[in-house]
Scaffold this motif. Structure first.
Motif, mmCIF file in Angstrom:
data_model
loop_
_atom_site.group_PDB
_atom_site.id
_atom_site.type_symbol
_atom_site.label_atom_id
_atom_site.label_comp_id
_atom_site.label_asym_id
_atom_site.label_seq_id
_atom_site.Cartn_x
_atom_site.Cartn_y
_atom_site.Cartn_z
ATOM 1 N N TYR A 48 -0.089 3.504 1.054
ATOM 2 C CA TYR A 48 1.324 3.512 0.658
ATOM 3 C C TYR A 48 1.511 3.310 -0.842
ATOM 4 O O TYR A 48 2.648 3.246 -1.317
ATOM 5 C CB TYR A 48 2.082 2.429 1.426
ATOM 6 C CG TYR A 48 2.324 2.799 2.872
ATOM 7 C CD1 TYR A 48 3.351 3.670 3.212
ATOM 8 C CD2 TYR A 48 1.520 2.289 3.880
ATOM 9 C CE1 TYR A 48 3.583 4.021 4.545
ATOM 10 C CE2 TYR A 48 1.731 2.632 5.214
ATOM 11 C CZ TYR A 48 2.768 3.495 5.534
ATOM 12 O OH TYR A 48 2.985 3.853 6.846
ATOM 13 N N SER A 49 0.404 3.181 -1.574
ATOM 14 C CA SER A 49 0.451 2.969 -3.023
ATOM 15 C C SER A 49 1.321 1.766 -3.380
ATOM 16 O O SER A 49 2.182 1.831 -4.260
ATOM 17 C CB SER A 49 0.964 4.227 -3.747
ATOM 18 O OG SER A 49 0.531 4.253 -5.073
ATOM 19 N N THR A 98 -3.110 9.301 -4.816
ATOM 20 C CA THR A 98 -2.048 9.934 -5.583
ATOM 21 C C THR A 98 -1.564 8.974 -6.666
ATOM 22 O O THR A 98 -1.846 7.776 -6.639
ATOM 23 C CB THR A 98 -0.858 10.284 -4.684
ATOM 24 O OG1 THR A 98 -0.351 9.067 -4.103
ATOM 25 C CG2 THR A 98 -1.255 11.249 -3.584
ATOM 26 N N THR A 101 1.235 8.164 1.143
ATOM 27 C CA THR A 101 1.543 9.227 0.196
ATOM 28 C C THR A 101 0.728 10.502 0.406
ATOM 29 O O THR A 101 1.106 11.566 -0.095
ATOM 30 C CB THR A 101 1.326 8.743 -1.254
ATOM 31 O OG1 THR A 101 -0.057 8.418 -1.443
ATOM 32 C CG2 THR A 101 2.180 7.526 -1.552
#
Length: 398
Positions: free
Chosen positions: A223-224, A325, A307
Motif C-alpha cells: 500500500y506504499s 511504485t 498500488t
C-alpha cells in the motif's frame, strides 16, 4: 598444410563465424531493447534494465539522480531487514502504574512502546479484551506513554488517540472486526477518572506482539504506507538508512543516493536508476540468504493488494513484476522499479524514474515500456501465491 591442421583451421573459422553472428544478434537485440526506452518513455527519462549477470540491456540517463518517490521504501526495507532481522517482532505493553484491585487500577495505565508500525485499532481492542478478562474497567489516573508509540499509522506520543479507542470513543468498526458485537464495546471500554497519589506497580497487564518484520514490510510496501518514515527511527532514521545503503553500493553509485525521508515523502530525496537497480539486487541477495525472495517483502503486480494490484493485470503480464511504485506529483516524480524472471537472461532488474512528467502520463509510459520489455524478454510469472490471511492473525496478545 596437413589434413588435420586444415580441419582445425576450418573449425576455428566456423567458431569465429558463429561467435560473430551471435554477437551481432545480441547487439541487435540490445539495440531493440534500448529503442523501447526511447520509444515508450522518452529519451530524456531515466531507466536502467540489467540482467543478474551484470549485463546492461537498457541504459538511458541511468546515472542521473532524480526524485525516486516511494521507491525509497525499497532502500528502507533493505536497511530495516539488515539491522533488525526478518523475524523481528515489536512489543507494546500495558503496564500497571499502581496497584490493581476491585476492577480498578489505582494509577496510570503505562504504555511501553517501541514503535510498532502495525499497532492499530484491532490490536488495541484485543488488548482491551484481555483487560476485561482481568476484570479491569477503571483507571484512576491517565495514560502515560514510555517510548515511541505509533497508533493507526501516526505517531501518538502522548497516547491521546489510543486513549480514545480504549474508552470506546473511536474505531468501533475494528471492535466488530475482531468478532465482538458492537454493543459490547461500551461494556469493555475503560473509564478514566482522576486519581490520587499512588505507588508504581510495574506489573505487565498485557503484551501485544507484532507480526514478523518481513510480513509488516510486505504489507506496507503493498500500500506504499508512509509509516516507513517513522519506522526508520528504530534504526536511526533516514540518515542511518542512507548511510547503510551507501555502504552496500559500489563507490561510484554512493553519491547518487540521498535519503532525507525514509518513505520518500520529502522533496530532497534523490536516486539514480542504476542505484535503484543496485539496491534491488542487494535486497534480493539478502533475502535469498534467508531462503526467501523478493515477493516475500515486495508486491507482485496483479496479485497483491495495493498500488500494483491493477498495474499490468492483463493475463499476458499479470504476476511478471515484483517491485515498488512511487508517486510524488508535486515534484513531478513517478517511478516503477522491480524484477522480472526471464528464460534467457535469468532475473532482470529495472528502474524507471520519471521526472517532470505528469503522473497519469508517466504511468502510461511505464506500463507501455514494461509490456514491451516483458514481451521482448519472454518474462515468466513469479511462482507466487498471495497469503490470503489477514496480517492481524500473525500478531499475538498475551
Amino acid at each position: 598444410m596437413t589434413r588435420g591442421l586444415w580441419r582445425a583451421t576450418i573449425l576455428r573459422l566456423n567458431f569465429i563465424c558463429i561467435l560473430l553472428v551471435s554477437l551481432n544478434i545480441a547487439a541487435a537485440r540490445s539495440n531493440e531493447l534500448q529503442k523501447l526506452a526511447a520509444t515508450h518513455l522518452g529519451s530524456d527519462q531515466g531507466v536502467l534494465v540489467q540482467a543478474e549477470d551484470g549485463t546492461v540491456l537498457v541504459a538511458q540517463q541511468e546515472a542521473r539522480p532524480v526524485h525516486p518517490a516511494s521507491v525509497t521504501k525499497v532502500a528502507t526495507t533493505l536497511a530495516l531487514l539488515e539491522r533488525l532481522g526478518y523475524g523481528h517482532r515489536f512489543e507494546t505493553q500495558f503496564v500497571a502504574g499502581g496497584p490493581v484491585g476491585d476492577d480498578s487500577l489505582d494509577g496510570d495505565l503505562v504504555v511501553r512502546a517501541n514503535g510498532d508500525p502495525f499497532f492499530i485499532f484491532e490490536n488495541a481492542f484485543l488488548m482491551l479484551r484481555k483487560l476485561e478478562a482481568q476484570a479491569l474497567h477503571e483507571i484512576k489516573g491517565d495514560i502515560k506513554v514510555e517510548g515511541p508509540l505509533v497508533f493507526n499509522w501516526k505517531a501518538d506520543p502522548e497516547g491521546h488517540r489510543l486513549k480514545r479507542a480504549l474508552q470506546g470513543l473511536d474505531g468501533g468498526e475494528a471492535w466488530v472486526s475482531i468478532g465482538e458485537p458492537s454493543a459490547r464495546l461500551n461494556k469493555a471500554a475503560l473509564k478514566f477518572v482522576t486519581g490520587g497519589p499512588h505507588q508504581t506497580s510495574g506489573k505487565v497487564l498485557v503484551t501485544n506482539h507484532s507480526p514478523p518484520l518481513g510480513t509488516i514490510v510486505k504489507a506496507l510496501n503493498g500500500y506504499s504506507n508512509n509509516v516507513f518514515h517513522a519506522l526508520s527511527d528504530r534504526i536511526g532514521g533516514p540518515q542511518a538508512v542512507e548511510a547503510m545503503i551507501r555502504k552496500r553500493l559500489p563507490s561510484a553509485l554512493r553519491s547518487e543516493v540521498t535519503i532525507t525521508n525514509a518513505a520518500g515523502a520529502e522533496q530532497l530525496n534523490r536516486m539514480s536508476p542504476r542505484a535503484a537497480v543496485a539496491i534491488l539486487w542487494e535486497l534480493r541477495k539478502q533475502l535469498r540468504g534467508l531462503g526467501k525472495d523478493l515477493p516475500d517483502v515486495l508486491p507482485v503486480n496483479g496479485l497483491d493488494a495495493g498500488t500494483l494490484k491493477k498495474r499490468l493485470d492483463e493475463t499476458p503480464y499479470r504476476a511478471r513484476i515484483v517491485g515498488k511504485t512511487g508517486t510524488f506529483g508535486s515534484v513531478g516524480a513517478s517511478a516503477l522499479a522491480g524484477v522480472l524472471r526471464t528464460p534467457k537472461y535469468g532475473a532482470v532488474a529495472f528502474a524507471v524514474l520519471n521526472s517532470g512528467v505528469p503522473v497519469p502520463e508517466a504511468r502510461r509510459r511505464q506500463d507501455a515500456f514494461l509490456r514491451a520489455l516483458i514481451e521482448a524478454t519472454g518474462a515468466e510469472p513469479w511462482a507466487y501465491v498471495p497469503n490470503g490471511k489477514p496480517i492481524l492473525e500473525q500478531a499475538s496478545v498475551d
